[in-house]
Design a protein around this motif. Structure first.
Motif, PDB file in Angstrom:
ATOM      1  N   GLY A   1      59.929 117.927  53.588  1.00 15.93           N
ATOM      2  CA  GLY A   1      58.792 118.444  52.841  1.00 15.93           C
ATOM      3  C   GLY A   1      57.896 119.350  53.651  1.00 15.93           C
ATOM      4  O   GLY A   1      58.351 120.083  54.537  1.00 15.93           O
ATOM      5  N   GLU A   2      56.621 119.331  53.394  1.00 13.01           N
ATOM      6  CA  GLU A   2      55.684 120.253  54.025  1.00 13.01           C
ATOM      7  C   GLU A   2      55.563 120.040  55.530  1.00 13.01           C
ATOM      8  O   GLU A   2      55.166 120.954  56.257  1.00 13.01           O
ATOM      9  CB  GLU A   2      54.297 120.114  53.373  1.00 13.01           C
ATOM     10  N   VAL A   3      55.882 118.820  55.999  1.00 14.88           N
ATOM     11  CA  VAL A   3      55.738 118.536  57.441  1.00 14.88           C
ATOM     12  C   VAL A   3      57.042 118.781  58.197  1.00 14.88           C
ATOM     13  O   VAL A   3      57.138 118.426  59.381  1.00 14.88           O
ATOM     14  CB  VAL A   3      55.279 117.078  57.659  1.00 14.88           C
ATOM     15  N   ARG A   4      58.038 119.395  57.535  1.00 15.80           N
ATOM     16  CA  ARG A   4      59.361 119.488  58.162  1.00 15.80           C
ATOM     17  C   ARG A   4      59.348 120.278  59.459  1.00 15.80           C
ATOM     18  O   ARG A   4      60.181 120.061  60.339  1.00 15.80           O
ATOM     19  CB  ARG A   4      60.370 120.092  57.192  1.00 15.80           C
ATOM     20  N   PHE A   5      58.408 121.259  59.623  1.00 20.18           N
ATOM     21  CA  PHE A   5      58.341 122.038  60.856  1.00 20.18           C
ATOM     22  C   PHE A   5      57.500 121.359  61.935  1.00 20.18           C
ATOM     23  O   PHE A   5      57.480 121.816  63.072  1.00 20.18           O
ATOM     24  CB  PHE A   5      57.765 123.431  60.577  1.00 20.18           C
ATOM     25  N   ARG A   6      56.803 120.267  61.597  1.00 18.16           N
ATOM     26  CA  ARG A   6      56.019 119.498  62.568  1.00 18.16           C
ATOM     27  C   ARG A   6      56.122 118.007  62.215  1.00 18.16           C
ATOM     28  O   ARG A   6      55.114 117.341  61.937  1.00 18.16           O
ATOM     29  CB  ARG A   6      54.563 119.965  62.557  1.00 18.16           C
ATOM     30  N   PRO A   7      57.338 117.476  62.200  1.00 25.00           N
ATOM     31  CA  PRO A   7      57.546 116.090  61.769  1.00 25.00           C
ATOM     32  C   PRO A   7      56.934 115.098  62.764  1.00 25.00           C
ATOM     33  O   PRO A   7      56.717 115.418  63.936  1.00 25.00           O
ATOM     34  CB  PRO A   7      59.065 115.968  61.738  1.00 25.00           C
ATOM     35  N   PRO A   8      56.629 113.887  62.283  1.00 26.14           N
ATOM     36  CA  PRO A   8      56.080 112.866  63.189  1.00 26.14           C
ATOM     37  C   PRO A   8      57.100 112.471  64.252  1.00 26.14           C
ATOM     38  O   PRO A   8      58.309 112.497  64.012  1.00 26.14           O
ATOM     39  CB  PRO A   8      55.754 111.706  62.258  1.00 26.14           C
ATOM     40  N   ARG A   9      56.587 112.061  65.409  1.00 31.05           N
ATOM     41  CA  ARG A   9      57.459 111.609  66.486  1.00 31.05           C
ATOM     42  C   ARG A   9      57.841 110.153  66.257  1.00 31.05           C
ATOM     43  O   ARG A   9      57.344 109.492  65.319  1.00 31.05           O
ATOM     44  CB  ARG A   9      56.760 111.794  67.827  1.00 31.05           C
ATOM     45  N   VAL A  10      58.702 109.633  67.128  1.00 34.19           N
ATOM     46  CA  VAL A  10      59.231 108.271  66.957  1.00 34.19           C
ATOM     47  C   VAL A  10      58.111 107.244  66.883  1.00 34.19           C
ATOM     48  O   VAL A  10      58.112 106.355  66.027  1.00 34.19           O
ATOM     49  CB  VAL A  10      60.218 107.946  68.095  1.00 34.19           C
ATOM     50  N   ARG A  11      57.110 107.343  67.785  1.00 28.16           N
ATOM     51  CA  ARG A  11      56.060 106.332  67.802  1.00 28.16           C
ATOM     52  C   ARG A  11      55.246 106.358  66.501  1.00 28.16           C
ATOM     53  O   ARG A  11      54.826 105.310  65.986  1.00 28.16           O
ATOM     54  CB  ARG A  11      55.138 106.526  68.996  1.00 28.16           C
ATOM     55  N   ASP A  12      55.027 107.571  65.939  1.00 22.52           N
ATOM     56  CA  ASP A  12      54.279 107.683  64.693  1.00 22.52           C
ATOM     57  C   ASP A  12      55.100 107.164  63.520  1.00 22.52           C
ATOM     58  O   ASP A  12      54.555 106.535  62.603  1.00 22.52           O
ATOM     59  CB  ASP A  12      53.883 109.139  64.453  1.00 22.52           C
ATOM     60  N   LEU A  13      56.417 107.440  63.534  1.00 21.12           N
ATOM     61  CA  LEU A  13      57.282 106.908  62.482  1.00 21.12           C
ATOM     62  C   LEU A  13      57.310 105.387  62.524  1.00 21.12           C
ATOM     63  O   LEU A  13      57.243 104.720  61.476  1.00 21.12           O
ATOM     64  CB  LEU A  13      58.702 107.454  62.650  1.00 21.12           C
ATOM     65  N   ALA A  14      57.439 104.839  63.753  1.00 17.27           N
ATOM     66  CA  ALA A  14      57.481 103.375  63.883  1.00 17.27           C
ATOM     67  C   ALA A  14      56.216 102.757  63.337  1.00 17.27           C
ATOM     68  O   ALA A  14      56.243 101.724  62.628  1.00 17.27           O
ATOM     69  CB  ALA A  14      57.687 102.999  65.356  1.00 17.27           C
ATOM     70  N   ALA A  15      55.063 103.375  63.652  1.00 22.37           N
ATOM     71  CA  ALA A  15      53.798 102.840  63.155  1.00 22.37           C
ATOM     72  C   ALA A  15      53.725 102.923  61.641  1.00 22.37           C
ATOM     73  O   ALA A  15      53.273 101.989  60.962  1.00 22.37           O
ATOM     74  CB  ALA A  15      52.632 103.607  63.786  1.00 22.37           C
ATOM     75  N   ALA A  16      54.184 104.049  61.088  1.00 24.57           N
ATOM     76  CA  ALA A  16      54.123 104.222  59.635  1.00 24.57           C
ATOM     77  C   ALA A  16      55.061 103.268  58.907  1.00 24.57           C
ATOM     78  O   ALA A  16      54.760 102.813  57.797  1.00 24.57           O
ATOM     79  CB  ALA A  16      54.461 105.663  59.280  1.00 24.57           C
ATOM     80  N   LEU A  17      56.190 102.968  59.527  1.00 25.12           N
ATOM     81  CA  LEU A  17      57.185 102.103  58.887  1.00 25.12           C
ATOM     82  C   LEU A  17      57.001 100.623  59.212  1.00 25.12           C
ATOM     83  O   LEU A  17      57.659  99.766  58.606  1.00 25.12           O
ATOM     84  CB  LEU A  17      58.597 102.535  59.309  1.00 25.12           C
TER      85      LEU A  17
END
Length: 650
Positions: free
Chosen positions: A523-539
């Motif tokens: 989506g809109e964040v595809r050119f600046r996607p979250p890093r692993v630590r941010d994904l882990a926190a979100a999930l």
């Protein structure tokens, strides 16, 4: 039939032609003043059966051998002239060597000035001539005593020429038209006229032709064949063509140019040949030896490179490559002569094997095998040899053009061999046997890869190509994969090749993480996607588990780790490559600032992406500038393999 004279200066060639035809072939004032032929002379003799014998009278003086060579090409029969009182002389032997090198196998010997020799001298001259002819293509040529003073033997010689003409007057017009130009002049009221001996094919009034190697286009306005107005010219005839065209002029056409069908225009400056060095040469010929190539009426400086050993010794027959100073219009299997760089003597002769000699790997085992096939006269056998050796694929249209195989003969040849084209009409061609072996090798290689790597989606195209035998060239290989995909022999997912039934699966826990993380990278964040630590926190997942799952997804080709712990979807990476390509359209340069502005993701991330492209060869960096590597721009894009196909030709 075209008869070419050959022999030593002042042995009576022109006088003999005059006695046979009633025409003086010495057309230049200087020739008449000096009593020797300097340039080519021409005469024609109509016969009772309606045919016409054409005579090319060549100079005998050593200084004008290059002119002799221009006339000797394209003759049907050699008339070797030897004076009975002198016997064979140096230029007799050189002319004979040239005729032999040019592949002329039909000939007669006129023992001229017979009135000046008694029976003993005649017999001695016959023995000398027989010894000279031994081992040449004219070994069995008849010797006819002739005197233009008394008339002795003139009628007998004419009868033998008529008999030979009857055997050649039905020459087939095989291949497309080509004629080496030995004269070009302007005729008042007509314009530009070129003359020569038709080598292949037929030319008709109104035909469109090309002057090669220059590429000038012309139309044939009128034809004289064997000195008569005609609607067409065929092999075995000397023709004068009146040419018209936007740039056609006397100064634009040179002796040695070739007028030919447009399909044959493909000049070359590097040819592979087989040749024989004359035993009389004083030294071997090493790499880059300077010589002069005589082909048709062309005279071109060249460099000789031995393809076998370090040098070519006197008397040796071998393969070599000739690198020419300027382009040549020729056909494979044509014959040629080499003279020394100063033009003082003939040094070698042979036959063209390949008009497209490679600059590199010209001595490799694969190249030697290719040359062995290309040396074969039979086109079908030559193709079979090429298909049986690396790279197993042939540019069929180039092969047929370079050998001047006509359209009908080409279709017959293709049907006999059961050939297949990869990539459509202009693609590479392979044999049915190679196709079957290639398909089996692909299936076997993919099966083995899946067994060893069950968690991988497949294998990359280039890695698969390099692992196969037969190994096809890259363009042909990609076309072949497209065909196998449509036949459901293989599956293609992006850059990965797999068998149709193979599915790489993640462990259930990793699959669950990916199903939840994948949408967060799009989506809109595809050119600046979250890093692993941010994904882990979100999930709400452990960071190590998310990292492991994304790395496994990367192995499947669904995502790419552009920087440490920073994963982008594969489709996003392909999109970013196209953005970089678009940026480079102006001045060819991709800068970090331009890329950052288009991506709108900050300088740090933009530079990380560009460095990722550098590592994978998509971009080539020089200082602060990057340029697109056109050979790697499709690395992350779904290959358009299905646009290439295979076509059975019959």
């Amino acid at each position: 039939m075209i008869v070419g004279t050959a022999g030593h200066v002042d042995h009576g060639k022109s006088a003999l032609v005059r006695a046979l035809t009633g025409v003086d072939p010495d057309r230049l004032a200087e020739e008449k003043r000096r009593g020797v032929s300097i340039d080519l002379g021409f005469a024609y003799l109509p016969r009772p059966d309606g045919s016409v014998l054409g005579f090319v009278d060549v100079p005998g003086h050593e200084r004008f051998v290059r002119n002799m060579l221009a006339g000797a090409s394209g003759v049907d029969l050699a008339l070797l002239v030897v004076a009975a009182d002198d016997g064979p002389m140096p230029q007799t032997r050189e002319h004979l060597a040239i005729v032999d090198f040019l592949g002329v196998r039909r000939g007669l010997v006129a023992l001229t000035k017979a009135d000046l020799a008694d029976d003993v001298r005649r017999a001695a001259a016959r023995n000398e001539i027989a010894s000279m002819l031994h081992g040449t293509g004219l070994e069995d040529a008849e010797i006819v005593p002739v005197s233009v003073v008394t008339g002795e033997g003139v009628e007998a010689l004419q009868a033998k020429l008529d008999a030979a003409g009857a055997e050649t007057k039905s020459s087939a017009a095989e291949g497309r038209f080509r004629m080496s130009i030995d004269r070009c002049f302007t005729l008042q009221g007509a314009g530009t006229v070129v003359t020569g001996s038709v080598r292949d094919g037929a030319v008709r009034v109104g035909d469109h032709v090309v002057i090669s190697p220059s590429g000038l286009e012309a139309r044939v306005r009128s034809i004289h064949a064997q000195n008569r107005p005609a609607q067409e010219g065929r092999p075995g005839e000397r023709c004068a063509l009146n040419l018209v065209g936007p740039r056609i002029a006397k100064d634009a056409i040179s002796r040695g140019d070739v007028v030919c069908a447009p399909e044959l225009h493909a000049p070359t400056d590097r040819i592979d040949v087989t040749l024989k060095i004359l035993p009389s040469e004083p030294r071997p010929y090493g790499p880059w030896s300077a010589v002069r190539l005589h082909h048709g009426a062309a005279d071109i400086p060249a460099r000789l490179i031995p393809l076998e050993g370090e040098a070519l010794a006197p008397g040796q027959e071998a393969r070599a490559q000739l690198v020419l100073d300027r382009p040549l219009a020729a056909a494979a299997l044509d014959r040629f002569v080499l003279r020394d760089v100063g033009g003082a003597r003939t040094v070698a002769g042979g036959r063209i094997v390949d008009l497209r000699g490679p600059a590199r790997r010209r001595r490799s085992p694969e190249r030697r095998t290719q040359l062995s096939a290309l040396e074969l006269d039979d086109h079908a056998e030559a193709l079979r040899g090429l298909f049986a050796a690396p790279p197993y694929a042939v540019d069929l249209d180039g092969f047929l053009r370079d050998r001047n195989v006509g359209p009908e003969a080409g279709e017959t040849l293709i049907g006999r061999l059961g050939l297949m084209r990869l990539g459509g009409k202009r693609g590479a061609t392979i044999s049915a046997e190679i196709w079957a072996a290639f398909e089996a090798a692909v299936v076997e290689a993919l099966g083995a890869h899946h067994a060893e790597n069950p968690d991988l989606q497949g294998i990359g195209a280039e890695r698969l190509r390099l692992s196969l035998e037969p190994r096809l060239p890259a363009p042909a290989f990609l076309a072949a994969l497209g065909t196998l995909q449509r036949q459901n022999v293989i599956g293609i997912d992006g850059a990965w090749i797999r068998l149709p039934g193979h599915v790489a699966r993640l462990a259930p826990a990793d699959e669950a993480i990916w199903e939840a993380a994948g949408p967060l990278l799009a989506g809109e964040v595809r050119f600046r996607p979250p890093r692993v630590r941010d994904l882990a926190a979100a999930l709400g997942e452990d960071e190590a588990d998310v990292r492991r799952a994304l790395k496994l997804v990367g192995r499947l080709g669904r995502a790419d780790e552009v920087a440490h712990d920073h994963f982008f979807l594969r489709d996003t990476v392909a999109e970013m490559v196209e953005i970089a390509v678009d940026i480079a359209k102006g001045d060819g340069v991709v800068t970090a600032a331009r890329f950052r502005d288009r991506m709108d993701n900050g300088r740090k991330v933009a530079i990380q992406i560009l460095e990722f492209f550098d590592r994978h060869g998509v971009t080539i960096r020089r200082g602060d500038e990057r340029r697109i590597n056109r050979h790697r721009r499709d690395l992350f894009r779904r290959a358009d393999l299905t646009s290439a196909g295979i076509e059975k030709v019959a």
